[in-house]
Design an enzyme around this catalytic site. Structure first.
Site, PDB file in Angstrom:
ATOM      1  N   PHE A  97       0.838  -1.198   0.000  1.00  0.00           N
ATOM      2  CA  PHE A  97       0.000   0.000   0.000  1.00  0.00           C
ATOM      3  C   PHE A  97       0.871   1.245   0.000  1.00  0.00           C
ATOM      4  O   PHE A  97       1.863   1.316   0.740  1.00  0.00           O
ATOM      5  CB  PHE A  97      -0.824   0.081   1.284  1.00  0.00           C
ATOM      6  CG  PHE A  97      -1.788  -1.036   1.508  1.00  0.00           C
ATOM      7  CD1 PHE A  97      -1.385  -2.194   2.171  1.00  0.00           C
ATOM      8  CD2 PHE A  97      -3.111  -0.919   1.102  1.00  0.00           C
ATOM      9  CE1 PHE A  97      -2.283  -3.214   2.408  1.00  0.00           C
ATOM     10  CE2 PHE A  97      -4.017  -1.941   1.344  1.00  0.00           C
ATOM     11  CZ  PHE A  97      -3.609  -3.102   1.999  1.00  0.00           C
ATOM     12  N   ASP A  98       0.453   2.247  -0.731  1.00  0.00           N
ATOM     13  CA  ASP A  98       1.005   3.587  -0.557  1.00  0.00           C
ATOM     14  C   ASP A  98       0.337   4.130   0.709  1.00  0.00           C
ATOM     15  O   ASP A  98      -0.683   3.602   1.164  1.00  0.00           O
ATOM     16  CB  ASP A  98       0.659   4.442  -1.787  1.00  0.00           C
ATOM     17  CG  ASP A  98       1.035   5.901  -1.609  1.00  0.00           C
ATOM     18  OD1 ASP A  98       0.288   6.755  -2.119  1.00  0.00           O
ATOM     19  OD2 ASP A  98       2.055   6.195  -0.944  1.00  0.00           O
TER      20      ASP A  98
END
Lengths: 258, 376
Positions: free
Chosen positions: B203-204
């Site tokens: 995930f960013d």
């Protein structure tokens, strides 16, 4: 005493090719108007059936495979409202070719005498009775009455309101198959998109393979389903409320097993 | 496990739902070939995938675009028995199935599993080819929704979806606006060797797990202001972003493995891959996660370095980011990426504000409405 009245305002359909559907009083009209007028409010179902006819005729003005709609009364009170019924029909310009003023005792006989291929009702008991005698029946979804739509939405749903295995005789299976074939043919006259008829399949309990089987069975009967939802045990309420079907066909469903 | 609370149901509806559930259970239990039955939706983590993310339908899409929907449907029906090739979500789905197998071993009676639903606006006739393909690869997808050309967004809630993956950015945006975690998937440009024993999700941070509040500061006031701001508000948790609930759902399943002493062998691993730097702006992120009671297995602070090479090492089954710039970078080097169209990042391209022309009045049959109807 059943009286059958022809509606002279409407062109009669071809006896051999038309698909005879009987619609009950309650399925055509909404509850009585409050001001006590003799004109009943119109429900959504009939205009959609008419629309299918209109679109079929647009494609081919010599089309004979149309819905031939009969209005049927199913109790004595309704039977007595015959003039109001005829009046309201004229008022709304409805494409009803005949009226069958019968009672709870003899409406099924009327259905059979008129070679009705599908009986549309809002009443589960009426549907069961008719099915027992071999007349395929479909339930009109009361909620759909108020919902505007461009399409007549027919839902094939196992174990809907009518008990699937009760009253399914060989005769009714044959009639159901015939009716489905007709319905399928009508649908085929339109393309994938922009059709006035839409077929939806919902399977509640089985997995993807059961649903796929049902899709193929319907296909072999000539019905090309547009939408399919396989619930696999998920609650059906939320899905059905989104689908907004007009008619639920579940009786002839036993056709699709095995 | 869905965050989406079901609307108030009547007693009869509940009863009907229970009956449906029991009947389905009975059906699956009676099958000769022991197919794992789908879990109870309210307990499961439901992942909805579109047909184009599950399978590669590039050639078919060309037919749809060049020759129209009738020819497209006819083609699909004609080739019904030809299995489709895998699409970008395929490895992710296989990894989910693997986690389910492990969960069923440890907790045979639990309904807390991944549930994969095929959510497509294709017609049911095309659906036959999709089901045949699903069977060809032995995928456990027992629920599907084929809406015959209409938008499937309404059904996402009805199926209690926790994550929706599609190739159509408009549908994904709509889903996010409805509060459902969603992302647009992109196939990677290279083949990559992905783990078949562990689901790896990257995930960013900003505008994916967290809101875009900090990103707004960067875009409007620059990096220095951003660093100062983050240091000052280190102890104030960030607001949540569209994928936070999905991370939470993964965490819940991870804890089931920890409870059975399987931490070292856990088949789910999560990664945070952020452009923030550990020194100046990283602390706030870790503290926010802690305040939410969420764990992330590995946090990688790039301090602005490109994400592509690092992701190449991580080899996640899916990587979520809100900026197309990072998605493209990841894709170039073989990472399957998913764009989250959320927040201020959508108005920028490579750091510059995108000049958007005046939105046309709806009603015309232009590119926009065509995209809406594409078969996904």
């Amino acid at each position: 005493m059943v009286s059958t009245v022809t509606n002279s305002d409407v062109k009669q359909k071809d006896v051999d090719q038309a698909v005879v559907v009987a619609v009950t009083f309650a399925a055509v009209f909404g509850p009585e108007a409050e001001d006590g007028s003799t004109v009943y409010r119109l429900g959504a179902a009939l205009p959609l059936l008419q629309r299918v006819n209109e679109r079929l005729l647009e494609k081919n003005s010599a089309e004979h495979q149309l819905f031939d709609v009969i209005l049927i009364t199913t109790d004595s009170w309704q039977q007595q409202q015959s003039s109001s019924i005829i009046n309201s029909t004229r008022h709304h310009g409805l494409e009803i070719s005949r009226f069958c003023f019968s009672t709870e005792d003899n409406y099924v006989e009327s259905l059979m005498q008129n070679n009705v291929q599908l009986f549309f009702t809002t009443d589960g008991n009426e549907a069961l009775q008719a099915t027992h005698q071999g007349v395929p029946s479909a339930m009109l979804d009361k909620n759909s009455v108020s919902c505007p739509s461009e399409q007549l939405r027919v839902l094939f749903c196992e174990n809907a309101i009518i008990q699937p295995n009760m009253g399914s005789t060989e005769a009714s299976k044959k009639s159901a198959q015939n009716f489905l074939a007709h319905l399928g043919q009508m649908r085929q006259k339109f393309g994938v998109s922009d059709s006035p008829l839409c077929f939806t399949l919902v399977t509640s309990h089985g997995g993807k393979d059961s649903c796929c089987c049902a899709l193929k069975s319907l296909r072999s009967l000539g019905v090309s389903v547009d939408e399919a939802y396989c619930l696999g045990g998920a609650p059906r309420g939320p899905i059905l409320s989104l689908l907004r079907p007009h008619f639920l066909l579940s009786d002839g469903f036993s056709l699709l097993e095995g | 496990m869905s965050e989406i609370k079901p609307t108030e149901k009547t007693a009869t509806e509940d009863n009907e739902a229970e009956q449906d559930w029991k009947a389905a259970k009975a059906f699956f239990d009676s099958l000769k070939t022991k197919v794992p039955r789908p879990p109870k939706p309210q307990n499961a983590v439901t992942i909805a995938v579109s047909s184009r993310t599950l399978f590669n339908m590039v050639a078919e899409r060309k037919i749809f675009e060049d020759e129209g929907v009738e020819k497209y449907v006819a083609f699909q029906v004609e080739h019904e028995n030809d299995p489709l090739k895998p699409g970008p979500a395929f490895p992710f789905v296989k990894a989910l199935m693997n986690v389910n197998t492990r969960l069923r071993n440890l907790y045979p009676d639990s309904e807390e599993l991944f549930d994969i639903v095929l959510m497509t606006n294709n017609h049911a006739q095309v659906g036959v080819r999709l089901i045949n393909s699903i069977n060809h690869y032995g995928l456990t997808i027992e629920r599907f929704c084929m809406t015959g050309g209409k938008s499937p967004i309404g059904y996402l809630k009805a199926y209690m979806t926790n994550l929706y993956l599609s190739k159509n950015p408009e549908k994904v945006t709509e889903a996010i606006e409805e509060g459902i975690a969603a992302a647009t998937m992109f196939m990677s440009k290279q083949e990559s060797d992905l783990s078949d024993t562990q689901l790896r999700v990257a995930f960013d941070g900003d505008a994916v797990l967290f809101s875009d509040e900090s990103e707004i500061i960067v875009k409007k006031h620059g990096l220095d202001t951003f660093f100062e701001h983050e240091k000052e508000f280190e102890n104030k948790p960030l607001a949540q972003g569209p994928l936070k609930c999905f991370l939470e759902a993964l965490g819940k399943l991870q804890r089931k493995f920890y409870a059975k002493n399987e931490r070292l062998n856990c088949p789910i691993r999560t990664f945070l891959v952020t452009a923030r730097s550990a020194a100046s702006s990283g602390a706030r992120v870790l503290k926010t996660l802690r305040s939410w009671g969420l764990e992330i297995d590995e946090a990688l602070f790039l301090a602005g370095a490109p994400k592509g090479p690092l992701l190449q090492k991580i080899r996640p089954h899916i990587f979520f980011d809100d900026q197309m710039f990072h998605i493209e970078g990841a894709n170039e080097l073989g990472t399957i990426s998913a764009h989250v169209p959320y927040g201020i990042g959508q108005k920028y391209n490579k750091g510059k504000l995108i000049e958007t022309p005046e939105k046309k009045e709806s009603g015309g049959i232009g590119e926009g409405s065509r995209a809406r109807h594409e078969m996904d």
